[in-house]
Scaffold this motif. Structure first.
Motif, short mmCIF file in Angstrom:
data_model
loop_
_atom_site.label_atom_id
_atom_site.label_comp_id
_atom_site.label_asym_id
_atom_site.label_seq_id
_atom_site.Cartn_x
_atom_site.Cartn_y
_atom_site.Cartn_z
N PRO A 54 -13.09 42.42 28.59
CA PRO A 54 -11.75 42.41 27.99
C PRO A 54 -11.72 43.18 26.68
O PRO A 54 -12.56 42.98 25.80
CB PRO A 54 -11.49 40.91 27.75
N SER A 55 -10.75 44.07 26.56
CA SER A 55 -10.61 44.79 25.30
C SER A 55 -10.01 43.89 24.24
O SER A 55 -10.20 44.09 23.05
CB SER A 55 -9.72 46.02 25.50
N LYS A 56 -9.31 42.85 24.68
CA LYS A 56 -8.70 41.92 23.75
C LYS A 56 -8.64 40.55 24.41
O LYS A 56 -8.17 40.40 25.52
CB LYS A 56 -7.29 42.39 23.39
N ILE A 57 -9.17 39.54 23.74
CA ILE A 57 -9.11 38.18 24.25
C ILE A 57 -7.71 37.64 24.03
O ILE A 57 -7.16 37.73 22.93
CB ILE A 57 -10.15 37.29 23.54
N ALA A 58 -7.12 37.06 25.07
CA ALA A 58 -5.76 36.54 24.97
C ALA A 58 -5.70 35.41 23.94
O ALA A 58 -6.65 34.63 23.81
CB ALA A 58 -5.30 36.04 26.33
N PRO A 59 -4.60 35.30 23.20
CA PRO A 59 -4.42 34.15 22.30
C PRO A 59 -4.53 32.84 23.08
O PRO A 59 -4.29 32.81 24.29
CB PRO A 59 -3.00 34.36 21.75
N PHE A 60 -4.85 31.77 22.39
CA PHE A 60 -5.17 30.51 23.04
C PHE A 60 -4.06 30.07 23.99
O PHE A 60 -4.33 29.75 25.17
CB PHE A 60 -5.43 29.42 21.98
N ASP A 61 -2.83 29.99 23.55
CA ASP A 61 -1.75 29.48 24.40
C ASP A 61 -1.56 30.34 25.65
O ASP A 61 -1.32 29.82 26.75
CB ASP A 61 -0.44 29.40 23.61
N GLU A 62 -1.64 31.65 25.48
CA GLU A 62 -1.50 32.55 26.64
C GLU A 62 -2.67 32.38 27.60
O GLU A 62 -2.49 32.37 28.81
CB GLU A 62 -1.44 34.00 26.13
N TRP A 63 -3.87 32.21 27.06
CA TRP A 63 -5.07 32.02 27.88
C TRP A 63 -4.97 30.72 28.67
O TRP A 63 -5.28 30.67 29.86
CB TRP A 63 -6.29 32.02 26.95
N VAL A 64 -4.52 29.64 28.02
CA VAL A 64 -4.38 28.35 28.69
C VAL A 64 -3.37 28.43 29.82
O VAL A 64 -3.56 27.85 30.89
CB VAL A 64 -3.98 27.26 27.67
N THR A 65 -2.31 29.19 29.61
CA THR A 65 -1.28 29.34 30.65
C THR A 65 -1.88 29.86 31.95
O THR A 65 -1.47 29.46 33.05
CB THR A 65 -0.16 30.28 30.17
N ILE A 91 -14.06 26.59 22.81
CA ILE A 91 -14.31 25.56 21.80
C ILE A 91 -13.00 24.84 21.46
O ILE A 91 -12.95 23.60 21.39
CB ILE A 91 -14.91 26.18 20.52
N GLN A 92 -11.94 25.61 21.28
CA GLN A 92 -10.65 25.01 20.94
C GLN A 92 -10.15 24.12 22.07
O GLN A 92 -9.59 23.04 21.83
CB GLN A 92 -9.62 26.10 20.63
N LEU A 93 -10.36 24.55 23.31
CA LEU A 93 -9.88 23.76 24.45
C LEU A 93 -10.69 22.47 24.61
O LEU A 93 -10.14 21.43 24.98
CB LEU A 93 -9.94 24.60 25.73
N ILE A 94 -11.99 22.52 24.34
CA ILE A 94 -12.79 21.30 24.36
C ILE A 94 -12.22 20.29 23.35
O ILE A 94 -12.06 19.10 23.66
CB ILE A 94 -14.28 21.60 24.03
#
Length: 499
Positions: free
Chosen positions: A7-18, A101-104
């Motif tokens: 990934p060239s850019k890791i998705a922000p947390f909320d977008e990733w969780v979606t 880590i944030q999701l844990i």
């Protein structure tokens, strides 16, 4: 198998969780068809982490059918192909560490320390699984009494493995089952606890999707008992059930598995003793006992449940233990200075407080009174607890410390063994040789000298005796659990038979 795209850019947390909110069946993300929704809540502030649609019985059966259909092809994949997929999945998980880590923290209510600890153990499990790839299809020759005969034993994939994991350490307890199973040529139908369904299952789905895993090899189902019934236990396509959770549920699984002649690995409850011998360094014993009791608010199967202290140092230990516990910070797990975060949900918090109420009804001496604020519970400490009190006979799964006085080291070991459970234990002593000898006398699957009871190492056997389970996790032991053994002979020259 498709190539991995860094990934060239890791998705922000909320977008990733979606992207993780659906079921993963046969390589596709699908909405649950039960028409029931479930809100995954942050145990600390009750904010909504994600809303998911629960899978129905038909979808669970579809997952098993896809796993069965894919298993022979996956079993025939080369070691290089399996390693490539696992390494790419590992790379995904390493790239997304901060979100994981944030999701844990958000799903389990664990502190930052707990989340980092769990993540590190999971990474170790995945790296071990990459090495397990070479454990299948490699023959081992044995001597034979027959002339001109070759006698060989192979380890082969079992087939489809059912994985069921709990709410407390969902990421790590998932990696120690899912990744070895796939490394060893099996397919998996995984059911994480719905409360932690994203970190407990769907993160792996995304990692395997990005890694190009053959569809059907890994399936992760977001559902509950109301929808599934016993399908995860009875489905004919599954040869093995791996379960971590409570002893009552483990007994039910064992009964069903026995009726269907399925193999099992059951890591169940614990009533783990921490034994402080008369020669122990009290200061160090207190440090070990506090971390061993209050890590993740006591919500760990191998956590210390009973602290048993020799009478010669009992008063000193109690005084220093209480003083140190009073300094622990209870609060928001996202705050790096927090030591104790919330209990996973209101029901579990009620259970913890019911143990406190029962202890008071039985007249136990409360030397530190905690308090409850929502799912946050600050530490309670009871002293001079009889080993047959309800408190001492129960798996507490909360921040309640109980200290039991032993008149001698021998009595301390006897008290430690006087329980129906036998998962883990600790012995604190200045005499390391004697500590190791006494470790063999404690009836538990694991005993640690001068360390906490909740230890895990990827190259060591993890599991219990008595009512604490069947089977072992850890490199060479999980290889035995997740493979079947086959004997093959080759008669090189004709034999003369007696008839």
């Amino acid at each position: 198998m498709q190539g991995y795209q860094h990934p060239s850019k890791i998705a922000p947390f909320d977008e990733w969780v979606t992207d993780l909110r659906k079921n993963f069946i046969n390589g596709e993300w699908v909405e649950g068809k039960s028409k029931r929704k479930y809100n995954i809540k942050d145990p600390y502030d009750h904010s909504n982490v994600a809303t998911i649609g629960l899978a129905n019985l038909e979808q669970i059966k579809d997952a098993y059918a896809s796993a069965k259909s894919s298993q022979k092809d996956w079993a025939k994949s080369t070691p290089e192909q399996r390693k490539e997929v696992l390494k790419k999945a590992l790379q995904y998980i390493e790239n997304h560490k901060e979100n994981i880590i944030q999701l844990i923290i958000r799903e389990t209510g664990g502190t930052i320390l707990k989340a980092e600890f769990e993540y590190a153990m999971a990474i170790g499990d995945i790296k071990d699984s990459i090495n397990m790839v070479d454990e299948i299809y490699v023959p081992k020759d044995y001597p034979t009494l027959s002339p001109n005969k070759v006698s060989r034993v192979y380890k082969l994939p079992l087939g489809v493995i059912t994985s069921i994991t709990p709410f407390n350490f969902p990421f790590n307890l998932g990696t120690r089952t899912v990744f070895p199973a796939i490394a060893l040529g099996n397919c998996v139908v995984h059911k994480p606890d719905i409360q932690v369904g994203l970190i407990g299952g769907q993160v792996f789905s995304k990692a395997f999707e990005e890694a190009g895993l053959l569809p059907g090899v890994y399936n992760s189902i977001l559902t509950d008992r109301q929808e599934s019934g016993d399908e995860f236990l009875t489905n004919p396509h599954s040869a093995f059930i791996s379960f971590t959770g409570s002893t009552p549920v483990g007994k039910h699984i064992g009964k069903i598995a026995g009726e269907h002649l399925k193999q099992v690995a059951l890591e169940l409850g614990g009533n783990n003793p921490l034994v402080v011998l008369g020669d122990a360094d009290v200061e160090q014993a207190v440090k070990i006992a506090i971390f061993s009791k209050f890590l993740h608010s006591g919500q760990i199967c191998a956590i210390t449940n009973r602290i048993i202290v020799h009478s010669d140092i009992y008063d000193e230990f109690v005084s220093k233990f209480v003083d140190r516990v009073k300094t622990l910070k209870v609060g928001d797990p996202k705050d790096p200075t927090t030591n104790i975060g919330p209990i996973i949900n209101e029901y579990q918090a009620d259970k913890v407080m019911n143990f406190v109420r029962k202890a008071k009804e039985e007249g136990l001496q409360e030397i530190l009174q905690g308090k409850r604020d929502g799912n946050l519970i600050s530490p309670f400490i009871f002293v001079d607890v009889p080993n047959d009190a309800t408190l001492a006979c129960s798996e507490l799964f909360g921040p309640i410390a109980q200290i039991i006085c032993a008149k001698s080291d021998e009595e301390a070991i006897a008290l430690a063994n006087n329980t129906e459970f036998g998962l883990s234990a600790s012995i604190i002593t200045s005499n390391l040789e004697r500590g190791e000898q006494l470790a063999l006398e404690i009836e538990s699957g694991m005993t640690h000298v001068n360390d906490i009871s909740a230890l895990a190492e990827g190259n060591a056997p993890f599991g219990g005796v008595k009512q604490s389970g069947i089977g072992r996790f850890g490199y060479e032991w999980v290889v035995e659990e997740f493979t079947t053994t086959k004997w093959v002979t080759i008669q090189k020259e004709p034999l003369d038979y007696p008839f």
